[in-house]
Scaffold this motif. Structure first.
Motif, PDB file in Angstrom:
ATOM      1  N   THR A   1       6.417  -3.622  -7.560  1.00  0.00           N
ATOM      2  CA  THR A   1       5.570  -2.425  -8.182  1.00  0.00           C
ATOM      3  C   THR A   1       5.706  -2.036  -9.433  1.00  0.00           C
ATOM      4  O   THR A   1       5.272  -1.205 -10.174  1.00  0.00           O
TER       5      THR A   1
ATOM      6  N   ASP B   1       0.751  -1.339  -0.183  1.00  0.00           N
ATOM      7  CA  ASP B   1       0.160  -0.188   0.052  1.00  0.00           C
ATOM      8  C   ASP B   1       0.871   1.314  -0.099  1.00  0.00           C
ATOM      9  O   ASP B   1       0.336   2.315  -0.589  1.00  0.00           O
TER      10      ASP B   1
ATOM     11  N   ARG C   1      -0.365  -4.164  -7.222  1.00  0.00           N
ATOM     12  CA  ARG C   1       0.052  -2.655  -7.432  1.00  0.00           C
ATOM     13  C   ARG C   1       0.503  -2.383  -8.803  1.00  0.00           C
ATOM     14  O   ARG C   1       0.198  -1.296  -9.349  1.00  0.00           O
TER      15      ARG C   1
END
Length: 178
Positions: free
Chosen positions: A51, A13, A77
Motif C-alpha cells: 500500500t 482492506d 489501495r
C-alpha cells in the motif's frame, strides 16, 4: 515460480490499520531517511510495495520510486492514495518479475522477504534485485531474526495472538511430512 496471493481484499482492506505503530511517522522516518541516503540521486525499486507505506514518503522526498507487487488488492489501495497514483507499479512476483530500467536502490522492508518461503525463491529474489541494480547500487533487506525456539521441545502449536477478531498460532512443521 508461483507465489500464492496471500494479500487479497480482506487483508488489503485493513492492512494500513492492522499495526498502527508501523504507519506512525516516527516509525517510518528512520527507514525512509536511510533509503533516501542510499538512493542518492538515483531511483528506487520496492519489491513488495503493498500500500506504499515506505514508497510514498520516499517519493515525497524526491526519489523516483517504482514497485513490484503480487497483490492487485494492495496495489489498488496504493492507487487510492493521492501520492500513490504517481508511483509506477508492475503486477507480478517480486522474486522474478523484471521491469525496464536500472536503480541505485532496490529494497524489501518489513519482513517482506519472508513471503518467499523457500530458499530457491529467496535466491531468485536476490538475483532479480541484482539484475535491476545500476553499477554501485544497493539491495536493502529489512527482516527480523526469527525466534526459532519459541515452541518448547515436543510442542507443535502455540497461540501467539488471541483477540476477539483475530487468532494467531505458531505451528512447527515436520519437514519430513511436507
Amino acid at each position: 515460480m508461483q507465489i500464492k496471493d496471500y494479500f487479497g481484499e480482506m487483508v488489503a482492506d485493513h492492512y494500513d490499520e492492522s499495526a498502527p505503530e508501523m504507519f506512525d511517522p516516527e516509525s517510518i522516518e528512520p527507514c525512509v531517511s536511510l533509503l533516501e541516503e542510499i538512493a542518492g540521486t538515483g531511483s528506487a525499486l520496492e519489491l513488495g510495495i503493498g500500500t506504499g507505506r515506505i514508497a510514498i514518503p520516499l517519493s515525497e522526498r524526491g526519489i523516483s520510486v517504482y514497485g513490484i507487487d503480487l497483490s492487485s488488492a494492495m496495489i489498488n489501495r496504493l492507487r487510492q492514495k493521492k501520492r500513490g497514483r504517481d508511483i509506477p507499479v508492475t503486477m507480478g512476483n517480486f522474486a522474478t518479475t523484471k521491469i525496464e530500467g536500472s536503480f541505485s536502490l532496490v529494497y524489501l522492508v518489513f519482513n517482506t522477504i519472508m513471503n518467499l518461503t523457500t530458499q530457491a525463491a529467496q535466491v531468485a529474489c536476490f538475483h532479480n534485485a541484482a539484475s535491476h541494480l545500476s553499477a554501485g547500487g544497493s539491495f536493502v533487506v529489512e527482516v527480523m531474526v526469527p525466534d526459532l525456539q519459541r515452541l518448547p521441545f515436543g510442542q507443535t502449536i502455540r497461540p501467539s495472538e488471541i483477540k476477539p477478531t483475530k487468532w494467531g498460532f505458531m505451528i512447527r512443521v515436520n519437514h519430513k511430512e511436507r
